[in-house]
Write a protein that holds these residues in place. Structure first.
Motif, PDB file in Angstrom:
ATOM      1  N   ALA A  66      -4.160   0.659   7.310  1.00  0.00           N
ATOM      2  CA  ALA A  66      -3.845   1.611   6.244  1.00  0.00           C
ATOM      3  C   ALA A  66      -4.979   1.653   5.225  1.00  0.00           C
ATOM      4  N   TRP A  67      -5.488   0.474   4.844  1.00  0.00           N
ATOM      5  CA  TRP A  67      -6.599   0.419   3.888  1.00  0.00           C
ATOM      6  C   TRP A  67      -7.803   1.176   4.459  1.00  0.00           C
ATOM      7  N   ALA A  68      -8.129   0.924   5.728  1.00  0.00           N
ATOM      8  CA  ALA A  68      -9.276   1.586   6.361  1.00  0.00           C
ATOM      9  C   ALA A  68      -9.083   3.103   6.398  1.00  0.00           C
ATOM     10  N   ALA A  69      -7.876   3.562   6.699  1.00  0.00           N
ATOM     11  CA  ALA A  69      -7.607   4.999   6.765  1.00  0.00           C
ATOM     12  C   ALA A  69      -7.744   5.645   5.388  1.00  0.00           C
ATOM     13  N   LEU A  70      -7.204   4.997   4.372  1.00  0.00           N
ATOM     14  CA  LEU A  70      -7.309   5.536   3.017  1.00  0.00           C
ATOM     15  C   LEU A  70      -8.758   5.535   2.537  1.00  0.00           C
ATOM     16  N   LYS A  71      -9.467   4.477   2.858  1.00  0.00           N
ATOM     17  CA  LYS A  71     -10.876   4.382   2.468  1.00  0.00           C
ATOM     18  C   LYS A  71     -11.676   5.503   3.123  1.00  0.00           C
ATOM     19  N   ALA A  72     -11.462   5.727   4.412  1.00  0.00           N
ATOM     20  CA  ALA A  72     -12.182   6.784   5.133  1.00  0.00           C
ATOM     21  C   ALA A  72     -11.877   8.156   4.541  1.00  0.00           C
ATOM     22  N   GLU A  73     -10.657   8.344   4.112  1.00  0.00           N
ATOM     23  CA  GLU A  73     -10.245   9.638   3.571  1.00  0.00           C
ATOM     24  C   GLU A  73     -10.753   9.864   2.156  1.00  0.00           C
ATOM     25  N   HIS A  74     -10.752   8.826   1.326  1.00  0.00           N
ATOM     26  CA  HIS A  74     -10.998   9.008  -0.106  1.00  0.00           C
ATOM     27  C   HIS A  74     -12.324   8.491  -0.635  1.00  0.00           C
ATOM     28  N   ILE A  96       0.843  -1.201   0.000  1.00  0.00           N
ATOM     29  CA  ILE A  96       0.000   0.000   0.000  1.00  0.00           C
ATOM     30  C   ILE A  96       0.875   1.246   0.000  1.00  0.00           C
ATOM     31  N   TRP A  97       1.895   1.263   0.844  1.00  0.00           N
ATOM     32  CA  TRP A  97       2.785   2.433   0.944  1.00  0.00           C
ATOM     33  C   TRP A  97       3.348   2.801  -0.428  1.00  0.00           C
ATOM     34  N   PHE A  98       3.813   1.817  -1.168  1.00  0.00           N
ATOM     35  CA  PHE A  98       4.417   2.097  -2.464  1.00  0.00           C
ATOM     36  C   PHE A  98       3.392   2.324  -3.573  1.00  0.00           C
ATOM     37  N   LEU A  99       2.110   2.035  -3.297  1.00  0.00           N
ATOM     38  CA  LEU A  99       1.051   2.299  -4.273  1.00  0.00           C
ATOM     39  C   LEU A  99       0.360   3.641  -4.032  1.00  0.00           C
ATOM     40  N   VAL A 100       0.896   4.424  -3.109  1.00  0.00           N
ATOM     41  CA  VAL A 100       0.337   5.740  -2.795  1.00  0.00           C
ATOM     42  C   VAL A 100       1.410   6.794  -3.079  1.00  0.00           C
ATOM     43  N   GLU A 101       0.998   7.851  -3.773  1.00  0.00           N
ATOM     44  CA  GLU A 101       1.929   8.951  -4.046  1.00  0.00           C
ATOM     45  C   GLU A 101       2.438   9.523  -2.718  1.00  0.00           C
ATOM     46  N   PRO A 102       3.713   9.916  -2.662  1.00  0.00           N
ATOM     47  CA  PRO A 102       4.274  10.449  -1.411  1.00  0.00           C
ATOM     48  C   PRO A 102       3.458  11.580  -0.793  1.00  0.00           C
ATOM     49  N   ASN A 103       2.884  12.455  -1.597  1.00  0.00           N
ATOM     50  CA  ASN A 103       2.113  13.576  -1.040  1.00  0.00           C
ATOM     51  C   ASN A 103       0.716  13.158  -0.583  1.00  0.00           C
ATOM     52  N   SER A 104       0.369  11.870  -0.727  1.00  0.00           N
ATOM     53  CA  SER A 104      -0.933  11.367  -0.288  1.00  0.00           C
ATOM     54  C   SER A 104      -0.808  10.362   0.859  1.00  0.00           C
ATOM     55  N   ARG A 105       0.354  10.280   1.483  1.00  0.00           N
ATOM     56  CA  ARG A 105       0.611   9.279   2.523  1.00  0.00           C
ATOM     57  C   ARG A 105       0.361   9.774   3.948  1.00  0.00           C
ATOM     58  N   ASP A 106      -0.063  11.005   4.129  1.00  0.00           N
ATOM     59  CA  ASP A 106      -0.204  11.559   5.478  1.00  0.00           C
ATOM     60  C   ASP A 106      -1.069  10.698   6.384  1.00  0.00           C
ATOM     61  N   SER A 107      -2.171  10.166   5.872  1.00  0.00           N
ATOM     62  CA  SER A 107      -3.091   9.416   6.722  1.00  0.00           C
ATOM     63  C   SER A 107      -2.572   8.030   7.099  1.00  0.00           C
ATOM     64  N   ILE A 108      -1.505   7.575   6.446  1.00  0.00           N
ATOM     65  CA  ILE A 108      -0.987   6.230   6.762  1.00  0.00           C
ATOM     66  C   ILE A 108       0.448   6.241   7.275  1.00  0.00           C
ATOM     67  N   ILE A 109       1.001   7.405   7.455  1.00  0.00           N
ATOM     68  CA  ILE A 109       2.424   7.500   7.806  1.00  0.00           C
ATOM     69  C   ILE A 109       2.745   6.870   9.163  1.00  0.00           C
ATOM     70  N   GLU A 110       1.827   6.918  10.110  1.00  0.00           N
ATOM     71  CA  GLU A 110       2.067   6.367  11.445  1.00  0.00           C
ATOM     72  C   GLU A 110       1.546   4.938  11.598  1.00  0.00           C
ATOM     73  N   ILE A 111       0.972   4.390  10.556  1.00  0.00           N
ATOM     74  CA  ILE A 111       0.354   3.063  10.602  1.00  0.00           C
ATOM     75  C   ILE A 111       1.360   2.013  10.155  1.00  0.00           C
ATOM     76  N   LYS A 112       1.244   0.813  10.697  1.00  0.00           N
ATOM     77  CA  LYS A 112       2.145  -0.280  10.318  1.00  0.00           C
ATOM     78  C   LYS A 112       1.385  -1.509   9.817  1.00  0.00           C
ATOM     79  N   SER A 113       0.068  -1.429   9.767  1.00  0.00           N
ATOM     80  CA  SER A 113      -0.781  -2.550   9.393  1.00  0.00           C
ATOM     81  C   SER A 113      -1.462  -2.285   8.052  1.00  0.00           C
ATOM     82  N   GLY A 114      -1.480  -3.280   7.188  1.00  0.00           N
ATOM     83  CA  GLY A 114      -2.165  -3.140   5.913  1.00  0.00           C
ATOM     84  C   GLY A 114      -3.644  -2.884   6.097  1.00  0.00           C
ATOM     85  N   GLN A 115      -4.264  -3.631   7.012  1.00  0.00           N
ATOM     86  CA  GLN A 115      -5.701  -3.479   7.254  1.00  0.00           C
ATOM     87  C   GLN A 115      -6.022  -2.067   7.744  1.00  0.00           C
TER      88      GLN A 115
END
Length: 98
Positions: free
Chosen positions: A83-91, A62-81
């Motif tokens: 990270a997916w939930a955070a990105l989903k909530a945001e987008h 997930i980290w490498f499939l997200v543009e660097p300027n769009s990683r703010d919501s997952i930067i402190e997360i270490k879990s795929g599940q």
């Protein structure tokens, strides 16, 4: 290059405007690689050592499939599940046309 790596490389990175396309392509890739069950919000967060390792690997994808300027919501997360939930909530609120 293996076919799964070719598919991975063909997924356009999440850029804040392409959630619907990105999420469907990433879901298909994760299904193919047997990571999707880790992302499924109806499933419990995995606890076995093997599942935790796969969850961290999913996060790396997930980290490498997200543009660097769009990683703010997952930067402190270490879990795929998570990270997916955070990105989903945001987008997910974005319309399919964006």
């Amino acid at each position: 290059m293996s076919s799964s790596k070719t598919i991975l490389a063909s997924i356009t990175k999440l850029n804040g405007q392409n959630w619907h396309t990105w999420s469907k392509e990433t879901e298909a890739y994760f299904t193919m690689e047997e990571f999707w069950e880790l992302m499924d919000p109806t499933e419990a967060i995995p606890t076995s050592a093997a599942a935790l390792k796969r969850n961290k690997k999913a996060y790396a994808y997930i980290w490498f499939l997200v543009e660097p300027n769009s990683r703010d919501s997952i930067i402190e997360i270490k879990s795929g599940q998570e990270a997916w939930a955070a990105l989903k909530a945001e987008h997910e609120k974005d319309t399919p046309s964006t």
